[in-house]
Scaffold this active site. Structure first.
Site, PDB file in Angstrom:
ATOM      1  N   LYS A 534       0.866  -1.178   0.000  1.00  0.00           N
ATOM      2  CA  LYS A 534       0.000   0.000   0.000  1.00  0.00           C
ATOM      3  C   LYS A 534       0.899   1.223   0.000  1.00  0.00           C
ATOM      4  CE  LYS A 534      -1.743  -1.677   3.878  1.00  0.00           C
ATOM      5  NZ  LYS A 534      -3.146  -1.686   3.497  1.00  0.00           N
ATOM      6  N   ARG A 535       0.307   2.399  -0.222  1.00  0.00           N
ATOM      7  CA  ARG A 535       1.139   3.595  -0.166  1.00  0.00           C
ATOM      8  C   ARG A 535       1.829   3.707   1.191  1.00  0.00           C
ATOM      9  NH1 ARG A 535       0.884   7.438  -4.428  1.00  0.00           N
ATOM     10  NH2 ARG A 535       2.126   8.785  -3.099  1.00  0.00           N
ATOM     11  N   LYS A 540      -0.582   4.397   8.047  1.00  0.00           N
ATOM     12  CA  LYS A 540      -0.668   2.970   7.683  1.00  0.00           C
ATOM     13  C   LYS A 540       0.347   2.136   8.465  1.00  0.00           C
ATOM     14  CE  LYS A 540      -2.148   4.115   2.951  1.00  0.00           C
ATOM     15  NZ  LYS A 540      -3.460   3.487   2.662  1.00  0.00           N
ATOM     16  N   LYS A 646      -8.459  -8.073  -1.375  1.00  0.00           N
ATOM     17  CA  LYS A 646      -7.780  -8.876  -2.403  1.00  0.00           C
ATOM     18  C   LYS A 646      -6.978 -10.000  -1.746  1.00  0.00           C
ATOM     19  CE  LYS A 646      -7.483  -4.633  -4.978  1.00  0.00           C
ATOM     20  NZ  LYS A 646      -6.711  -3.394  -5.120  1.00  0.00           N
TER      21      LYS A 646
HETATM   22  C1  26W Z   1      -5.501  16.144  -2.600  1.00  0.00           C
HETATM   23  C2  26W Z   1      -4.570  15.008  -2.519  1.00  0.00           C
HETATM   24  C3  26W Z   1      -5.260  13.705  -2.320  1.00  0.00           C
HETATM   25  C4  26W Z   1      -5.231  12.757  -3.322  1.00  0.00           C
HETATM   26  C5  26W Z   1      -5.868  11.560  -3.158  1.00  0.00           C
HETATM   27  C6  26W Z   1      -5.930  13.440  -1.157  1.00  0.00           C
HETATM   28  C7  26W Z   1      -6.559  12.242  -0.991  1.00  0.00           C
HETATM   29  C8  26W Z   1      -6.546  11.291  -1.980  1.00  0.00           C
HETATM   30  C9  26W Z   1      -7.285   9.984  -1.826  1.00  0.00           C
HETATM   31  C10 26W Z   1      -8.522  10.192  -1.015  1.00  0.00           C
HETATM   32  C11 26W Z   1      -6.434   8.915  -1.248  1.00  0.00           C
HETATM   33  C12 26W Z   1      -6.976   7.525  -1.360  1.00  0.00           C
HETATM   34  O1  26W Z   1      -6.665   6.825  -2.308  1.00  0.00           O
HETATM   35  N1  26W Z   1      -7.752   7.080  -0.380  1.00  0.00           N
HETATM   36  C13 26W Z   1      -8.044   5.659  -0.257  1.00  0.00           C
HETATM   37  O2  26W Z   1      -9.228   5.344  -0.949  1.00  0.00           O
HETATM   38  C14 26W Z   1      -9.452   3.937  -0.953  1.00  0.00           C
HETATM   39  C15 26W Z   1     -10.653   3.668  -1.796  1.00  0.00           C
HETATM   40  O3  26W Z   1     -11.796   4.141  -1.191  1.00  0.00           O
HETATM   41  C16 26W Z   1      -9.609   3.418   0.469  1.00  0.00           C
HETATM   42  O4  26W Z   1      -9.741   2.026   0.417  1.00  0.00           O
HETATM   43  C17 26W Z   1      -8.403   3.805   1.318  1.00  0.00           C
HETATM   44  O5  26W Z   1      -8.632   3.435   2.658  1.00  0.00           O
HETATM   45  C18 26W Z   1      -8.150   5.293   1.212  1.00  0.00           C
HETATM   46  O6  26W Z   1      -6.948   5.628   1.863  1.00  0.00           O
END
Ligand code: 26W
Length: 812
Positions: A534-535, A540, A646
């Site tokens: 994961k990132r 996390k 997954k």
């Molecule tokens: C503005 C910068 C930015 C970019 C992307 C802020 C936030 C995000 C996303 C919300 C990050 C993200 O990928 N969140 C993840 O989304 C998944 C799908 O719903 C979840 O399973 C993860 O828990 C969540 O971290």
């Protein structure tokens, strides 16, 4: 259209010759990939066209999923599989002495997203098509995807990801459907003689939005939906005004590169340009469709749904208002009613630092007309709510606050539905993050727990397991995932358990070979494979995992003769380029890997593998080989997680805090079949509220923990330049924001329970089987069906009895 192997062979040879003007025998793997991709695209094009036509003919309501990110993964195998021609192609290629698997590896993996949110969007596209739901994706065709990650001396280095270097066989440039997007300049409203105000523009920067369409192939149902990605270009009629590269830059940069940050909001002008560009092009092309088919404008909400994937595309709300008022000449009230009924919004994070807030001045200058509309939405909102709810709630929910535009507030106010992505996450939205909105609009809030497509993540990533399930319970589960539960009936069947264990071992052997190939590390496939992918983010808690590894290492050194369950710790994670702490964690884990992997006292007992450049393709290799999936975020922080689903679907046992969808996983699989540890969300909230947590006390009083923490900075780990000390300081001196030390003991304890269980292979495999058999509720098909029924009100369009069937069993 039933393709035979012989037909395939003949058509493929011709196809290859037509494209490259020599015989297929002389082709490179890359050329074969291109030829095969084009072959498949030609094969599906009729369905693509007919699907679009049938939606129009039926007057079907269509959903448009607006997302700044999509992570589709490689598409060759997936498309052939969903079309039902994968085996024929494989056989044909074998006869031609070619290998499908190597050809498939030649495809670039489009990294047009950061992580969970982008991959979710792509799982959803797969489910929409497979459920025969008219669903379109709308996003950006970034020229460069998320950076390619390399490790140099254990440090992350970012390299540009030029995924379009070779031809992208799946996309179709659609010159017929371009539109103009305007930025900046001056805008004013002028009354005209037809009785309405006309928006006048001067000195705008005009950008041509060019759509590239990509087919989204449904599972065996002859449906092919569309993913439309926009690219920014100079408008043809203005070409003469542009002379130098510098002049072109403000346009070409708009779709050049994806912002590589998934958790930290930076109010950058270019990002705002990207957001408006994508949204404006998308909304314009929807409305053009209406004009073409002469649909009355008031019927828009009956004919389309616009979904806003996090706040990034929230400008769809004022953009739709703009078009309805300025171009369709509706009144404010008419336009507002349509907009609210059309738009819906999903929140994906509660991290405060990730919430988008654009400086008003920036928005005003870049998007003057859009800003006027937002101002008016805000004014009306405040005027209406002030007398009803009073000052506090009204000002806390306003869109314009302290010089910024709060995008989450815009998204909530302009939508009829707001959802979180797991039960706990939605509860936290209602009770905390969006609490005041929940008071004003309780009916808008709902939960839609995330899901994954089993087609990519099980059927294709784990063919042996899929074949076993087919053999035991028949193939119905592929169209109707609920059937998977029948597999539970085999939990006591020794033969089946042996088969499940053997398949896992085979997958682990393949991964072990790959580890040796790319990392030069030899691992024992019989060791427990412990996976965290994961990132990289402090919440996390990859560093909690690292502390546990250090702890194991020190224990083995102290008791060299003690028998231990051998483990391979596997990581995949990119850090945002500007996220120093996350990069320090990467360096520390890489250095721990150097320490552990090269210590002759350790041998097979412990190995650490950190893959470079984690992404969809790597996930497909790792997940089927995992014994444990690490889901160890601080409770309340992970909105849902999807790798947890997954991994479980592939028979990994979950090592988890009670966070995100882990809670629902526990509920479905049963608490005996998952390892739960750590603080609950309530305990976390309490500790934060009463400020009673003092991490230093734990350091001082817990000897085991102190040994591990000291190892971060006392020279135990080779090759560090202060990164270990930085992490030490954050945990001990800066009071450990994510409660890593607080959860350490209970984490180690849960890991010990895992060891004990792994020592009883049949018991372990039984639980593994139960995880596989309990994973059906996390099929994105169900998630999408719930979105379709509850939020979008779109129907499945069956033309026969094909495709994923209407889902009989409401789950979750
Ligand atoms: C503005 C910068 C930015 C970019 C992307 C802020 C936030 C995000 C996303 C919300 C990050 C993200 O990928 N969140 C993840 O989304 C998944 C799908 O719903 C979840 O399973 C993860 O828990 C969540 O971290």
């Amino acid at each position: 259209m039933n393709l035979t192997v012989q037909e395939f062979i003949e058509e493929y040879k011709t196809q290859f010759q037509t494209m490259f003007a020599y015989s297929y025998e002389e082709g490179t793997t890359e050329q074969h990939y291109t030829a095969l991709g084009i072959f498949i695209k030609n094969y599906l094009s009729r369905h693509w066209k007919e699907t679009r036509e049938s939606y129009i003919k039926e007057g079907a309501k269509q959903v448009y999923y607006f997302s700044m990110e999509f992570l589709p993964g490689r598409q060759l195998r997936n498309n052939a599989y969903n079309l039902g021609i994968l085996d024929i192609i494989k056989e044909g290629l074998t006869e031609l002495d070619l290998s499908f698997d190597s050809i498939a590896e030649a495809e670039a993996d489009p990294a047009l997203g950061n992580g969970g949110l982008g991959r979710l969007a792509s799982c959803f596209m797969d489910s929409l098509a497979s459920l025969s739901i008219p669903g379109n994706g709308n996003g950006i065709r970034y020229q460069y995807g998320l950076f390619r990650q390399k490790f140099v001396d254990g440090y992350q280095v970012e390299v540009p990801e030029n995924w379009l270097r070779n031809r992208n066989v799946w996309e179709t440039r659609n010159n017929k459907s371009t539109c103009l997007v305007r930025f900046g300049g001056n805008v004013w409203l002028e009354p005209n003689d037809k009785g309405y105000y006309e928006a006048k523009y001067e000195n705008t920067l005009n950008v041509l939005a060019v759509p590239y369409d990509t087919p989204m192939v449904g599972y065996r149902n002859n449906k092919v939906n569309n993913l439309r990605l926009w690219s920014a270009e100079i408008p043809v009629e203005e070409e003469a005004n542009y002379h130098t590269l510098d002049e072109i830059q403000p346009i070409s940069e708009i779709t050049q590169v994806l912002y590589p940050d998934d958790s930290n909001y930076e109010g950058q002008l270019l990002r705002l340009k990207q957001e408006y560009f994508m949204v404006s092009a998308g909304v314009q092309s929807i409305i053009r469709h209406f004009r073409k088919y002469n649909v009355p404008r008031k019927n828009i909400p009956d004919k389309i749904a616009i979904h806003i994937n996090d706040t990034h595309p929230a400008l769809a709300i004022p953009e739709l208002m703009r078009i309805l008022m300025d171009e369709e000449h509706l009144t404010w009230d008419q336009a507002w009613e349509i907009t609210q009924k059309t738009c819906s919004y999903t929140n994906h994070t509660i991290l405060r630092e990730a919430l988008e807030k654009w400086p008003i001045d920036m928005m005003k200058e870049l998007l003057p007309r859009i800003y006027m509309i937002i101002e008016e939405i805000n004014r009306r909102f405040v005027d209406y709510h002030l007398p009803l709810y009073g000052e506090r709630i009204t000002w806390q929910t306003a869109i314009l606050q302290n010089g910024v535009v709060n995008m989450a507030h815009l998204a909530v106010i302009g939508s009829h539905s707001v959802n979180g992505v797991a039960k706990l996450h939605t509860d936290i939205l209602m009770s905390d993050v969006l609490k005041d909105f929940f008071e004003i609009y309780p009916e808008r809030f709902n939960n839609k727990t995330n899901g994954i497509t089993q087609r990519r993540w099980v059927h294709l990533a784990n063919p042996e397991l899929t074949a076993l399930i087919d053999e035991k319970i028949g193939e119905e589960w592929k169209r109707n995932p609920a059937e998977l539960k029948v597999f539970k009936g085999f939990e006591q069947d020794e033969e089946t358990l042996k088969q499940v264990a053997e398949i896992k071992l085979n997958n682990k052997k393949r991964l072990a070979d790959y580890i040796e190939e790319v990392k030069g590390i030899q691992v024992n496939p019989r060791a427990l494979f412990d996976v965290q992918i994961k990132r990289l983010h402090a919440y996390k808690r990859q560093h909690l995992n690292a502390l546990h590894i250090l702890h194991r290492y020190l224990e083995i050194k102290r008791n060299p003769d003690k028998e231990v369950v051998p483990r391979v710790f596997i990581f995949g994670a990119k850090a945002a380029p500007s996220y120093v702490y996350a990069k320090q964690i990467i360096k520390v884990i890489n250095s721990i890997a150097d320490l552990v992997n090269n210590d002759p006292d350790i041998g097979d007992k412990l190995k650490v593998v950190f893959f470079e450049n984690y992404g969809v393709s790597l996930a497909e290799k790792i997940i089927p080989a995992a014994d444990i999936g690490e889901q160890i975020s601080l409770a309340s922080m992970e909105a849902s997680g999807t790798s947890n689903m997954k991994l479980m679907a592939n028979g990994a046992l979950t090592m988890a805090t009670l966070d995100g969808a882990n809670i629902e996983i526990k509920d479905f699989v049963g608490e005996d079949n998952i390892f739960i540890f750590g603080l609950t969300d309530k305990e976390v909230y309490e500790l934060k509220a009463n400020q009673s947590y003092q991490s230093k006390e734990l350091y001082e009083t817990n000897e085991q923990l102190r040994r591990v923490l000291d190892a971060l900075k006392d020279g135990t780990i080779p090759g560090l330049n202060g990164e270990g000390s930085a992490i030490f300081d954050s945990l001990v001196h800066y009071n450990d924001e994510y409660f890593v030390l607080k959860d350490f003991e209970s984490y180690v304890d849960a890991q010990n329970r895992a060891d004990a269980l792994y020592a009883k292979p049949m018991e372990w495999t039984r639980k593994s089987l139960l995880n596989i058999a309990s994973s059906a509720p996390f099929s994105a098909d169900y998630t999408i069906k719930r979105y379709a029924d509850d939020i979008w009100k779109v129907k499945q369009y069956f033309t026969g009895d094909e495709g994923v069937q209407p889902l009989d069993e409401p789950l979750a």
